[in-house]
Write a protein that holds these residues in place. Structure first.
Motif, mmCIF file in Angstrom:
data_model
loop_
_atom_site.group_PDB
_atom_site.id
_atom_site.type_symbol
_atom_site.label_atom_id
_atom_site.label_comp_id
_atom_site.label_asym_id
_atom_site.label_seq_id
_atom_site.Cartn_x
_atom_site.Cartn_y
_atom_site.Cartn_z
ATOM 1 N N ASP A 157 -11.519 0.827 -5.288
ATOM 2 C CA ASP A 157 -11.247 0.764 -3.795
ATOM 3 C C ASP A 157 -9.694 1.289 -4.673
ATOM 4 O OD1 ASP A 157 -10.409 0.182 -1.909
ATOM 5 O OD2 ASP A 157 -9.897 -1.855 -1.203
ATOM 6 N N PRO A 158 -9.150 2.464 -5.173
ATOM 7 C CA PRO A 158 -8.215 3.215 -5.428
ATOM 8 C C PRO A 158 -7.628 3.830 -4.119
ATOM 9 C CG PRO A 158 -10.100 4.785 -6.576
ATOM 10 C CD PRO A 158 -10.765 3.702 -5.751
ATOM 11 N N TYR A 159 -7.186 3.455 -3.035
ATOM 12 C CA TYR A 159 -6.729 4.533 -1.475
ATOM 13 C C TYR A 159 -5.488 4.670 -1.669
ATOM 14 C CZ TYR A 159 -4.722 5.293 2.821
ATOM 15 O OH TYR A 159 -4.041 6.318 3.667
ATOM 16 N N LEU A 176 -9.539 -1.911 1.224
ATOM 17 C CA LEU A 176 -10.097 -2.197 1.450
ATOM 18 C C LEU A 176 -10.756 -3.965 0.483
ATOM 19 C CD1 LEU A 176 -12.662 0.130 3.301
ATOM 20 C CD2 LEU A 176 -10.785 -1.527 4.056
ATOM 21 N N ASP A 177 -10.489 -4.320 -0.614
ATOM 22 C CA ASP A 177 -10.071 -5.288 -1.331
ATOM 23 C C ASP A 177 -9.704 -6.179 -1.085
ATOM 24 O OD1 ASP A 177 -12.329 -3.792 -2.214
ATOM 25 O OD2 ASP A 177 -10.875 -3.799 -4.271
ATOM 26 N N ARG A 178 -8.158 -5.840 -0.223
ATOM 27 C CA ARG A 178 -7.360 -6.334 -0.026
ATOM 28 C C ARG A 178 -6.745 -7.516 -1.850
ATOM 29 N NH1 ARG A 178 -8.191 -10.053 5.660
ATOM 30 N NH2 ARG A 178 -9.509 -8.350 6.858
ATOM 31 N N GLU A 179 -5.748 -6.176 -2.424
ATOM 32 C CA GLU A 179 -5.980 -6.374 -3.507
ATOM 33 C C GLU A 179 -4.985 -5.642 -4.301
ATOM 34 O OE1 GLU A 179 -9.553 -8.007 -5.589
ATOM 35 O OE2 GLU A 179 -9.105 -6.287 -6.394
ATOM 36 N N LEU A 180 -3.588 -6.283 -4.498
ATOM 37 C CA LEU A 180 -2.690 -4.614 -5.463
ATOM 38 C C LEU A 180 -3.259 -5.125 -7.154
ATOM 39 C CD1 LEU A 180 0.811 -5.854 -4.376
ATOM 40 C CD2 LEU A 180 -0.700 -3.853 -3.357
ATOM 41 N N VAL A 181 -3.616 -3.793 -7.246
ATOM 42 C CA VAL A 181 -4.482 -4.182 -8.721
ATOM 43 C C VAL A 181 -3.285 -3.789 -10.082
ATOM 44 C CG1 VAL A 181 -5.736 -3.804 -10.963
ATOM 45 C CG2 VAL A 181 -6.532 -4.373 -8.185
ATOM 46 N N SER A 197 -2.574 -11.525 1.762
ATOM 47 C CA SER A 197 -3.598 -11.729 2.895
ATOM 48 C C SER A 197 -3.399 -11.222 3.849
ATOM 49 C CB SER A 197 -3.381 -13.113 3.245
ATOM 50 O OG SER A 197 -2.062 -12.909 3.525
ATOM 51 N N CYS A 198 -3.182 -9.298 3.944
ATOM 52 C CA CYS A 198 -3.196 -8.568 3.958
ATOM 53 C C CYS A 198 -3.831 -7.883 4.440
ATOM 54 C CB CYS A 198 -1.565 -8.036 4.713
ATOM 55 S SG CYS A 198 -1.443 -7.348 2.995
ATOM 56 N N TYR A 199 -4.371 -7.052 4.741
ATOM 57 C CA TYR A 199 -5.917 -6.070 4.879
ATOM 58 C C TYR A 199 -4.655 -4.375 5.321
ATOM 59 C CZ TYR A 199 -10.020 -4.713 6.366
ATOM 60 O OH TYR A 199 -11.010 -3.903 6.431
ATOM 61 N N GLY A 200 -5.357 -3.978 4.471
ATOM 62 C CA GLY A 200 -5.465 -2.769 4.334
ATOM 63 C C GLY A 200 -3.510 -1.864 3.078
ATOM 64 N N ILE A 214 8.636 -2.569 -1.325
ATOM 65 C CA ILE A 214 7.838 -2.939 0.002
ATOM 66 C C ILE A 214 6.718 -2.686 0.250
ATOM 67 C CG2 ILE A 214 8.854 -2.696 2.168
ATOM 68 C CD1 ILE A 214 10.324 -4.603 0.998
ATOM 69 N N VAL A 215 5.349 -2.508 0.293
ATOM 70 C CA VAL A 215 4.144 -2.050 0.854
ATOM 71 C C VAL A 215 3.932 -2.366 2.534
ATOM 72 C CG1 VAL A 215 2.015 -2.777 0.221
ATOM 73 C CG2 VAL A 215 3.618 -3.378 -1.086
ATOM 74 N N SER A 216 3.537 -1.280 2.481
ATOM 75 C CA SER A 216 3.015 -1.637 4.434
ATOM 76 C C SER A 216 1.543 -1.992 3.662
ATOM 77 C CB SER A 216 3.255 0.060 4.795
ATOM 78 O OG SER A 216 2.903 0.608 3.778
ATOM 79 N N CYS A 217 1.377 -2.702 5.459
ATOM 80 C CA CYS A 217 -0.491 -3.175 4.969
ATOM 81 C C CYS A 217 -0.578 -3.029 6.306
ATOM 82 C CB CYS A 217 -0.512 -4.713 5.584
ATOM 83 S SG CYS A 217 0.098 -5.496 3.763
ATOM 84 N N GLU A 218 -1.473 -1.438 6.439
ATOM 85 C CA GLU A 218 -2.031 -0.659 7.973
ATOM 86 C C GLU A 218 -2.550 -1.341 8.681
ATOM 87 O OE1 GLU A 218 -4.383 3.632 8.716
ATOM 88 O OE2 GLU A 218 -4.130 2.626 6.278
#
Length: 395
Positions: A157-159, A176-181, A197-200, A214-218
């Motif tokens: 899932d490398p968006y 879609l995995d709801r992860e920061l890897v 816990s956020c999505y996207g 800072i990360v955006s959760c679409e």
């Protein structure tokens, strides 16, 4: 002795005063005639700029007033200076990368890659371009010196893809995995997985000192604040707009403000990253999507995908100053600025084309047909010392 007359007394008094005055001029503390300043006077103290202590191992901040100080026109690193100038366009629906020669505005090669390529991302050391094959669950490396694609690396899932400012980790935005890897930046071996816990999760940018991002959760309309060194989420908030869909994230040159494009709120959220308080919305246009800094750090280009326009934000004036409209419309999405700063390159997400725009006038220079669903294109090479990822965030 003869008695002193009144006139003689007066002459002696005048002579004494003259002698005293002469002694005074020998005093180096006195000011010369005409009010001229003393040659050895100490200059006024100039406040010294404070350079923030960066993330351990991170290259030192060049200018505390401008995080993009290394990104000046044609200021290419020795690592990239001999790479051919190209624009790499991932075609999400065609599973290919179109390669454009910016000198001729022509597609010179089409590279087959994995399923649903989303972004072309320069590595931290700037030696590799990684194609994010989101649904193919691979990263395809491209050698920017030769344009040759290498063997794909399995990554789930490398968006999108980023790198910590010290180059220690790659960060896969597993939407879609709801992860920061967090992964090894070269082998892409998994080092730490951070569930969210956020999505996207999709776009990000780092603080000036690199200690947080800072990360955006679409898909859930949220923002995260993540401690870079600890690899932990330290803040989370819901954006104050029903149906918000935050996209690209970019920090201001002075490092004080984060801007977050929102394609449903039709503008940029203006955020104090340190305080992480509720941001304010600055309307730009329908479908606000990408954020790109000019080579002189004075302006930011903001493509509005839903209306075929690009807004221009002036940092010093803290306001939008211009809006450029694409002739015949279009869907300007992700992209980057040419090495000389003269051309803004943007993908036309829904029109199977790429736009080249003059940054001095806003005039469209070219409209180039590519594959289906062009998305996060990378202009390469670009100025800078190292890459933080995405389509090219350089410091």
């Amino acid at each position: 002795m003869l008695p002193l007359t009144t006139r003689t007394k007066s002459l002696l008094a005048a002579a004494l005063l003259a002698a005293l005055a002469g002694c005074g001029t020998a005093d180096h503390g006195a000011e010369p005639r005409g009010g001229a300043k003393k040659e050895n006077a100490a200059p006024p103290a100039v406040p010294k700029k404070v350079v923030p202590d960066g993330l351990p191992g991170m290259p030192p901040v060049l200018d505390p007033d401008d995080v993009y100080a290394a990104d000046r026109p044609n200021q290419l690193s020795p690592v990239v200076k001999d790479f051919p100038s190209r624009v790499y366009v991932p075609n999400t629906n065609s599973n290919t990368v179109s390669v454009i020669d910016p000198a001729t505005y022509q597609v010179v090669e089409t590279i087959p890659v994995g399923v649903q390529p989303q972004h072309v991302v320069p590595s931290w050391d700037m030696k590799t371009l990684w194609v994010n094959n989101n649904r193919g669950h691979t990263l395809t490396p491209i050698d920017p010196a030769t344009g040759v694609a290498g063997k794909p690396v399995e990554v789930h899932d490398p968006y999108n893809l980023y790198f910590t400012p010290n180059g220690k980790y790659a960060i896969v935005m597993a939407s879609l995995d709801r992860e920061l890897v967090f992964r090894d930046p070269h082998t892409m071996d998994r080092k730490k997985t951070v569930p969210v816990s956020c999505y996207g999760v999709n776009h990000a940018d780092f603080s000036a000192d690199g200690r947080y991002f800072i990360v955006s959760c679409e898909f859930s309309g949220e923002l995260l604040k993540v401690d870079t060194e600890k690899m932990e989420v330290i803040g989370q908030q819901k954006l104050p707009f029903e149906g918000a869909m935050p996209q690209d994230v970019k920090i201001s040159p002075d490092g004080k403000t984060f801007y977050i494009a929102d394609m449903m709120a039709h503008g940029m959220w203006v955020l104090d990253g340190e305080k992480f308080t509720t941001p304010e919305l600055l309307p730009t246009g329908k479908g606000c999507h990408g954020l790109y800094i000019s080579r002189d750090s004075k302006e930011m280009y903001v493509p509005n995908r839903g209306e075929g326009s690009i807004s221009v934000f002036d940092f010093a004036r803290n306001k939008l100053t211009k809006k450029w409209w694409l002739p015949d419309g279009g869907s300007p999405d992700m992209g980057g600025v040419s090495a000389d700063g003269k051309v803004l390159w943007l993908s036309g997400r829904y029109d199977s084309e790429v736009y080249a725009i003059d940054t001095a006038t806003g005039r469209q220079l070219a409209r180039i047909p590519v594959g289906g669903g062009p998305h996060g294109l990378a202009v390469y090479p670009q100025p800078g010392r190292y890459s933080l990822g995405h389509t090219g965030i350089f410091r």
